[in-house]
Each structure stands twice: as C-alpha cells, then as structure tokens.
Design a protein around this motif. Structure first.
Motif, PDB file in Angstrom:
ATOM      1  N   ASP A   1      11.356   7.630  21.422  1.00 13.57           N
ATOM      2  CA  ASP A   1      11.025   8.733  22.319  1.00 13.57           C
ATOM      3  C   ASP A   1       9.811   8.374  23.172  1.00 13.57           C
ATOM      4  O   ASP A   1       8.772   7.952  22.658  1.00 13.57           O
ATOM      5  CB  ASP A   1      10.719  10.001  21.515  1.00 13.57           C
ATOM      6  CG  ASP A   1      11.948  10.572  20.830  1.00 13.57           C
ATOM      7  OD1 ASP A   1      13.065  10.213  21.243  1.00 13.57           O
ATOM      8  OD2 ASP A   1      11.792  11.366  19.884  1.00 13.57           O
ATOM      9  N   GLY A   2       9.963   8.531  24.488  1.00  9.44           N
ATOM     10  CA  GLY A   2       8.848   8.340  25.402  1.00  9.44           C
ATOM     11  C   GLY A   2       8.443   6.911  25.654  1.00  9.44           C
ATOM     12  O   GLY A   2       7.383   6.658  26.234  1.00  9.44           O
TER      13      GLY A   2
ATOM     14  N   ARG B   1      17.360   8.680  23.952  1.00 12.25           N
ATOM     15  CA  ARG B   1      17.717   7.892  25.130  1.00 12.25           C
ATOM     16  C   ARG B   1      18.341   6.564  24.703  1.00 12.25           C
ATOM     17  O   ARG B   1      17.826   5.889  23.799  1.00 12.25           O
ATOM     18  CB  ARG B   1      16.469   7.655  25.981  1.00 12.25           C
ATOM     19  CG  ARG B   1      16.714   6.951  27.328  1.00 12.25           C
ATOM     20  CD  ARG B   1      15.470   7.046  28.193  1.00 12.25           C
ATOM     21  NE  ARG B   1      14.337   6.350  27.593  1.00 12.25           N
ATOM     22  CZ  ARG B   1      13.924   5.139  27.930  1.00 12.25           C
ATOM     23  NH1 ARG B   1      14.552   4.475  28.892  1.00 12.25           N
ATOM     24  NH2 ARG B   1      12.885   4.591  27.336  1.00 12.25           N
ATOM     25  N   TYR B   2      19.428   6.192  25.401  1.00 13.41           N
ATOM     26  CA  TYR B   2      20.161   4.979  25.087  1.00 13.41           C
ATOM     27  C   TYR B   2      20.455   4.196  26.363  1.00 13.41           C
ATOM     28  O   TYR B   2      20.505   4.763  27.448  1.00 13.41           O
ATOM     29  CB  TYR B   2      21.498   5.310  24.398  1.00 13.41           C
ATOM     30  CG  TYR B   2      21.357   5.857  22.998  1.00 13.41           C
ATOM     31  CD1 TYR B   2      21.605   5.063  21.889  1.00 13.41           C
ATOM     32  CD2 TYR B   2      20.974   7.183  22.787  1.00 13.41           C
ATOM     33  CE1 TYR B   2      21.486   5.562  20.599  1.00 13.41           C
ATOM     34  CE2 TYR B   2      20.846   7.699  21.502  1.00 13.41           C
ATOM     35  CZ  TYR B   2      21.100   6.876  20.415  1.00 13.41           C
ATOM     36  OH  TYR B   2      20.973   7.373  19.144  1.00 13.41           O
TER      37      TYR B   2
END
Length: 298
Positions: free
Chosen positions: A233-234, A267-268
C-alpha cells in the motif's frame, strides 16, 4: 477506470407565509420535491477502461472450510498444464490431508455420488475416483472428486455448508486433495463444460478476484505467460509475484482467458509480452469484488 458521479439529491423547500396579524404567526409548509437525476450512470466497460471492478458472479462457497486449507493450489490452476507437464486442468485443487471434511458449495440436489467406473466425467474411467455432483439452479453443477468417503446419496437435498464427503486420493489423484469443478449446461458429464471455479466461488475475507481477457486473432488458445505483481500500500515495494498462464487449448468457450482469486485487496501490475513488446497495466483489486481487465493483443 472510468467513473461517473451522480449528482447529490436536491431538496427544494417551498415556504408559504400567511398574512400576519396580532394573533397569528407565520405558517410554514415544507414540500420536498424528489430529486431529478440529470446524469445516468454508465456501466464500466473493460473494452474502453483500464479495468472494471464489478460484483462478479460468486454463487458458491468454498468447499473446504477453515481451519483447513481453503486456498487453491497455484501450481496447477484451472485450464493450465503446469508448463506442459500435465493434462489441461478442468478444475482446481485444494491440498488437504486425507479425511478432511468437504462441504457443499451451494444449495442443490445430489445427482451423482459414486465412483466413476461406469459413468465418465472425463475421457477416461476411474479418472476422478469417488465423485459427488450437485445440481444447482440454472443448470449449474459443482463436482467434488478423489474423495475417500461419500456421505450423501443421489436425490439428497443439500444446503450450502453441509458436509458431503472427505478428502482422499481415489482415481488418478497424485497425493491427497480435493478436485473441485463448476460445470454448466444440461449434460453434467460433459468434460468441456467447465468454468473457472475461482470466478464463481466467493473469495476469502479481505480478498478479491481477477479476470483477464485477451482479444487475439487466433482461433485456438495458446498458454501465454502472465506476471501479476502485488504492491505494498502506498509504494512500489513488491509483496508477491504470481506467475500464471492463460487458458490452454480446449477452453475457448470461456469468456475470460485467465482468472485468479484469493488476491488481497490493493494495487497490482499485469505484465506479458506480445508482438509489440512488453505490455503492462496497473489495476486494483477490492475485497469481495471481481476486477475485469481486457487487452487487445497485437
């Protein structure tokens, strides 16, 4: 992704004031006018957007329950061949010890509960060993194979979550595991009537699923290498990399060309090569949802 925002409802109040006298006070009458929506939501179209997040069609529960292993074996996914080492896979595998409980994935009627010595569910007899098939609504079927024990019989009405059998190693199984399939159509013995169970089974808590479609000019499927990277994340720190292939020959009836579930939300990046070189796309996965991605392959 393309998003359309609906306008906030507008409440209009009409205030009527009566003639004020020494013995009267204003009388207030409020009329709430239903909001008028000037914008019509446009469904996300994976052909024109980088990706779409939808509710999917997760009709079934997982046939293995915690604390046992409820995750699919990544080394032999649906419609894969383990890099050409095995026959194309018509289901998924849940690796569990001998005797682990197997549960009905949905409400339905048991239509088969026996060894496949006489009734074929593949081109070969005694391929699945002890098999249970449950008929669900809309000509959907779930198949449970390689069982050590069968705890139901033909005609039984079962509910999602009922125990129906035990994990085993019967038929052509190499090692103790549950082979699980989703089949459609009027003939549940048809070997090429399968769908990817990962796209029909509710993902575990906190995870979602991914369906990838490749638009090619080819009439038959060829296994194409896909690399799916999960980011922290991030940041761009890589947490995990999935190496999968698109569906093999014989699975042209499927709408998608690759599917994967049990993906933690986040996210991928999807990457593969075609004639134009390296193709990459960033997508997001949401818990309990399906992310649909479409590529036009050159």
């Amino acid at each position: 992704a393309t998003q359309t925002t609906q306008p906030e409802p507008v409440l209009t109040a009409t205030v009527e004031l009566s003639t004020a006298t020494a013995s009267s006070v204003p009388s207030l009458t409020a009329t709430l006018v239903p909001p008028t929506l000037t914008a019509t939501p446009i469904p996300c179209d994976p052909l024109s957007a980088d990706y779409c997040i939808t509710s999917g069609h997760f009709l079934f529960q997982r046939p293995i329950h915690l604390p046992d292993n409820e995750t699919v074996d990544l080394t032999y996914l649906y419609a894969s061949t383990s890099n050409g080492k095995r026959d194309p896979h018509h289901g998924v595998e849940y690796q569990n010890p001998f005797g682990t409980s197997v549960f009905a994935a949905g409400d339905g009627e048991v239509v088969f509960a026996d060894a496949d010595k006489k009734t074929k569910f593949s081109p070969w007899n005694n391929f699945y060993g002890n098999v249970i098939v449950i008929r669900h609504a809309d000509e959907m079927y779930t198949l449970y194979a390689h069982l050590s024990e069968i705890l139901v019989q033909v005609g039984d009405q079962v509910q999602a979550g009922d125990e129906i059998g035990k994990v085993g190693q019967t038929g052509g199984a190499t090692g103790s595991h549950l082979h699980f399939e989703v089949r459609t159509g009027s003939d549940y013995t048809e070997y090429f009537s399968t769908e990817n169970p990962e796209l029909w089974t509710l993902p575990p808590n906190g995870t979602g699923a991914l369906a990838i479609t490749l638009d090619t000019t080819e009439e038959r499927n060829y296994e194409r290498q896909l690399v799916i990277t999960r980011f922290a994340d991030g940041s761009d720190d890589i947490l995990f990399t999935y190496y999968i292939t698109t569906y093999a020959k014989g699975f042209e009836h499927n709408l998608e060309d690759a599917g994967l579930s049990n993906l933690p939300s986040g996210r991928y990046k999807i990457a593969f090569n075609d004639s134009s070189g390296l193709r990459e796309r960033i997508v997001f996965v949401e818990a309990g949802k399906l992310t649909e991605v479409y590529f036009e392959v050159k």
